[in-house]
Design an enzyme around this catalytic site. Structure first.
Site, PDB file in Angstrom:
ATOM      1  N   GLY A  13      24.271 -33.527  -0.495  1.00  0.00           N
ATOM      2  CA  GLY A  13      23.136 -34.416  -0.314  1.00  0.00           C
ATOM      3  C   GLY A  13      23.462 -35.547   0.632  1.00  0.00           C
ATOM      4  N   GLY A  15      22.289 -39.674   1.640  1.00  0.00           N
ATOM      5  CA  GLY A  15      21.471 -40.868   1.397  1.00  0.00           C
ATOM      6  C   GLY A  15      21.522 -41.722   2.647  1.00  0.00           C
ATOM      7  N   LYS A  16      20.916 -42.909   2.603  1.00  0.00           N
ATOM      8  CA  LYS A  16      20.886 -43.772   3.797  1.00  0.00           C
ATOM      9  C   LYS A  16      22.309 -44.136   4.225  1.00  0.00           C
ATOM     10  CE  LYS A  16      19.285 -48.339   5.345  1.00  0.00           C
ATOM     11  NZ  LYS A  16      18.630 -49.593   4.902  1.00  0.00           N
ATOM     12  N   PHE A  17      23.169 -44.420   3.243  1.00  0.00           N
ATOM     13  CA  PHE A  17      24.487 -44.940   3.608  1.00  0.00           C
ATOM     14  C   PHE A  17      25.574 -43.896   3.653  1.00  0.00           C
ATOM     15  CE2 PHE A  17      23.600 -49.238   4.229  1.00  0.00           C
ATOM     16  CZ  PHE A  17      22.608 -49.609   3.337  1.00  0.00           C
ATOM     17  N   VAL A  20      26.987 -36.917   0.334  1.00  0.00           N
ATOM     18  CA  VAL A  20      27.497 -36.616  -1.003  1.00  0.00           C
ATOM     19  C   VAL A  20      28.079 -35.206  -0.991  1.00  0.00           C
ATOM     20  CG1 VAL A  20      26.937 -36.602  -3.474  1.00  0.00           C
ATOM     21  CG2 VAL A  20      25.600 -38.020  -1.910  1.00  0.00           C
ATOM     22  N   LYS A  35      30.463 -39.505  -3.176  1.00  0.00           N
ATOM     23  CA  LYS A  35      29.641 -40.093  -2.122  1.00  0.00           C
ATOM     24  C   LYS A  35      30.551 -40.843  -1.152  1.00  0.00           C
ATOM     25  CE  LYS A  35      25.299 -42.620  -1.511  1.00  0.00           C
ATOM     26  NZ  LYS A  35      24.188 -43.269  -2.240  1.00  0.00           N
ATOM     27  N   ASP A 129      12.828 -48.223  -8.086  1.00  0.00           N
ATOM     28  CA  ASP A 129      12.644 -47.158  -7.089  1.00  0.00           C
ATOM     29  C   ASP A 129      12.709 -45.779  -7.733  1.00  0.00           C
ATOM     30  OD1 ASP A 129      14.367 -45.980  -4.103  1.00  0.00           O
ATOM     31  OD2 ASP A 129      12.269 -45.892  -4.744  1.00  0.00           O
ATOM     32  N   LYS A 131      11.596 -42.311  -8.433  1.00  0.00           N
ATOM     33  CA  LYS A 131      10.682 -41.299  -7.895  1.00  0.00           C
ATOM     34  C   LYS A 131      11.351 -39.952  -8.134  1.00  0.00           C
ATOM     35  CE  LYS A 131      12.450 -42.195  -3.215  1.00  0.00           C
ATOM     36  NZ  LYS A 131      12.914 -43.557  -2.998  1.00  0.00           N
ATOM     37  N   ASN A 134      14.783 -39.183  -6.968  1.00  0.00           N
ATOM     38  CA  ASN A 134      15.942 -39.893  -7.533  1.00  0.00           C
ATOM     39  C   ASN A 134      16.283 -39.399  -8.930  1.00  0.00           C
ATOM     40  OD1 ASN A 134      16.292 -41.514  -5.344  1.00  0.00           O
ATOM     41  ND2 ASN A 134      14.993 -43.166  -6.110  1.00  0.00           N
ATOM     42  N   ASP A 147      19.505 -42.663  -8.114  1.00  0.00           N
ATOM     43  CA  ASP A 147      19.709 -43.716  -7.133  1.00  0.00           C
ATOM     44  C   ASP A 147      19.360 -45.101  -7.636  1.00  0.00           C
ATOM     45  OD1 ASP A 147      20.286 -45.044  -4.893  1.00  0.00           O
ATOM     46  OD2 ASP A 147      19.340 -43.576  -3.579  1.00  0.00           O
ATOM     47  N   THR A 164       8.814 -46.617  -3.174  1.00  0.00           N
ATOM     48  CA  THR A 164       7.960 -45.687  -2.426  1.00  0.00           C
ATOM     49  C   THR A 164       6.507 -45.977  -2.769  1.00  0.00           C
ATOM     50  OG1 THR A 164       9.713 -44.104  -2.461  1.00  0.00           O
ATOM     51  CG2 THR A 164       7.484 -43.234  -2.158  1.00  0.00           C
TER      52      THR A 164
HETATM   53  C1  LIG Z   1      26.562 -47.859  -4.990  1.00  0.00           C
HETATM   54  C2  LIG Z   1      26.499 -46.967  -6.183  1.00  0.00           C
HETATM   55  C3  LIG Z   1      26.780 -47.650  -7.478  1.00  0.00           C
HETATM   56  C4  LIG Z   1      25.158 -46.357  -6.241  1.00  0.00           C
HETATM   57  C5  LIG Z   1      25.341 -45.196  -7.143  1.00  0.00           C
HETATM   58  N1  LIG Z   1      24.257 -44.357  -6.917  1.00  0.00           N
HETATM   59  C6  LIG Z   1      24.259 -43.610  -5.858  1.00  0.00           C
HETATM   60  O1  LIG Z   1      25.072 -43.515  -4.984  1.00  0.00           O
HETATM   61  C7  LIG Z   1      23.024 -42.826  -5.809  1.00  0.00           C
HETATM   62  N2  LIG Z   1      23.353 -41.501  -5.418  1.00  0.00           N
HETATM   63  C8  LIG Z   1      23.545 -40.463  -6.255  1.00  0.00           C
HETATM   64  C9  LIG Z   1      23.673 -39.401  -5.429  1.00  0.00           C
HETATM   65  C10 LIG Z   1      23.795 -38.038  -5.850  1.00  0.00           C
HETATM   66  C11 LIG Z   1      23.197 -37.041  -5.092  1.00  0.00           C
HETATM   67  C12 LIG Z   1      23.261 -35.712  -5.502  1.00  0.00           C
HETATM   68  C13 LIG Z   1      23.945 -35.423  -6.689  1.00  0.00           C
HETATM   69  C14 LIG Z   1      24.149 -34.245  -7.418  1.00  0.00           C
HETATM   70  C15 LIG Z   1      23.664 -32.948  -7.081  1.00  0.00           C
HETATM   71  N3  LIG Z   1      23.832 -31.863  -7.782  1.00  0.00           N
HETATM   72  C16 LIG Z   1      23.231 -30.841  -7.132  1.00  0.00           C
HETATM   73  C17 LIG Z   1      23.084 -29.492  -7.443  1.00  0.00           C
HETATM   74  C18 LIG Z   1      22.369 -28.666  -6.568  1.00  0.00           C
HETATM   75  C19 LIG Z   1      21.820 -29.187  -5.428  1.00  0.00           C
HETATM   76  C20 LIG Z   1      21.965 -30.544  -5.135  1.00  0.00           C
HETATM   77  C21 LIG Z   1      22.685 -31.354  -6.026  1.00  0.00           C
HETATM   78  N4  LIG Z   1      22.959 -32.668  -5.983  1.00  0.00           N
HETATM   79  N5  LIG Z   1      24.868 -34.526  -8.517  1.00  0.00           N
HETATM   80  N6  LIG Z   1      25.117 -35.834  -8.519  1.00  0.00           N
HETATM   81  C22 LIG Z   1      24.560 -36.415  -7.424  1.00  0.00           C
HETATM   82  C23 LIG Z   1      24.510 -37.738  -7.022  1.00  0.00           C
HETATM   83  C24 LIG Z   1      23.539 -39.858  -4.133  1.00  0.00           C
HETATM   84  N7  LIG Z   1      23.382 -41.168  -4.147  1.00  0.00           N
END
Ligand SMILES: CC(C)CCNC(=O)Cn1cc(-c2ccc3c(-c4nc5ccccc5[nH]4)n[nH]c3c2)cn1
Length: 212
Positions: A13, A15-17, A20, A35, A129, A131, A134, A147, A164
């Site tokens: 995956g 995200g903006k920053f 993953v 991430k 946020d 949605k 997330n 998120d 959003t």
């Molecule tokens: C700065 C920090 C404390 C913020 C913490 N939150 C994040 O970083 C938000 N975040 C979570 C993710 C994220 C994205 C995808 C997944 C997935 C995941 N599992 C999948 C299985 C199949 C297809 C896609 C998948 N993504 N598991 N955990 C994730 C976590 C990306 N950004």
């Protein structure tokens, strides 16, 4: 921790920053979502304090329906977040594949979200946020709020415009003071979307959504 402690797997995956990746901690074999955030990007968006706030917020949360942030570390150029891996991915894709959920399934997800939000609000965390994009599903199909890009640690009123458009509470649309209740508004929007497949005020034109 360091990146040498992990075997990096497939890209899962973006995200903006940062991106993953699926990753496995070498000693325990534990699978996580790793991430990777480039410090140069944080410099560009002047988001170091934003990231620090998100880390503090999420690291302090421990609820079965809130995605866990297990650890974080950094090297010269990158910040790494060791996040819980949700094996069934985005709830949004699941909703689109079924067009809409049954009342039973919608009720289960709304109950999980309500519990997670009540927990966050008790800790003075407003998500702001929520949605479908997330929301993730773990291997057992349990909902996980992911998120916290816009979360704030707050027990006072907030003014920052974010979130959003379709899920925005009226007091945020009108840039009035807002508090944790904005997350409860979003829960109602999501309940409608789980049952109908689209959010209630969706429209071609964003202004129409504002009016509705
Ligand atoms: C700065 C920090 C404390 C913020 C913490 N939150 C994040 O970083 C938000 N975040 C979570 C993710 C994220 C994205 C995808 C997944 C997935 C995941 N599992 C999948 C299985 C199949 C297809 C896609 C998948 N993504 N598991 N955990 C994730 C976590 C990306 N950004």
């Amino acid at each position: 921790w360091s990146i040498a402690d992990f075997d990096i797997g497939k890209f899962i995956g973006e995200g903006k920053f940062g991106k993953v990746y699926l990753a496995r901690e070498k000693k325990s074999g534990y699978v996580v979502a790793l991430k990777v955030i480039f410090k140069a990007k944080l410099d560009k968006y002047r988001s170091h304090s934003h990231l620090r706030r998100e880390i503090e917020i999420q690291h302090g949360l421990n609820h079965p329906n809130v995605l866990r942030l297990f650890a974080w570390f950094h090297d010269e150029t990158r910040v790494f977040l060791v996040l819980e891996f949700a094996a069934r991915g985005e709830l949004y894709k699941f909703l689109k594949s079924l067009h809409h959920f049954s009342e039973k399934r919608a009720a289960t997800y709304v109950a999980s979200l309500a519990g997670a939000l009540a927990y966050c609000h008790e800790k003075h965390v407003i998500h702001r946020d929520i949605k479908p994009e997330n929301l993730l599903l773990d291997i057992e199909g349990r909902l996980k709020i992911a998120d916290f890009g816009w979360a704030v640690q707050s027990n006072t009123k907030r003014h920052t415009m974010c979130g959003t458009i379709d899920y925005l509470a009226p007091e945020m649309v009108e840039k009035k003071e807002h508090d944790y209740a904005v997350d409860n508004w979003t829960l109602g929007i999501l309940c409608y979307e789980f049952l109908y497949g689209v959010p209630p005020f969706e429209a071609e034109d964003e202004y129409v959504t504002f009016r509705r």
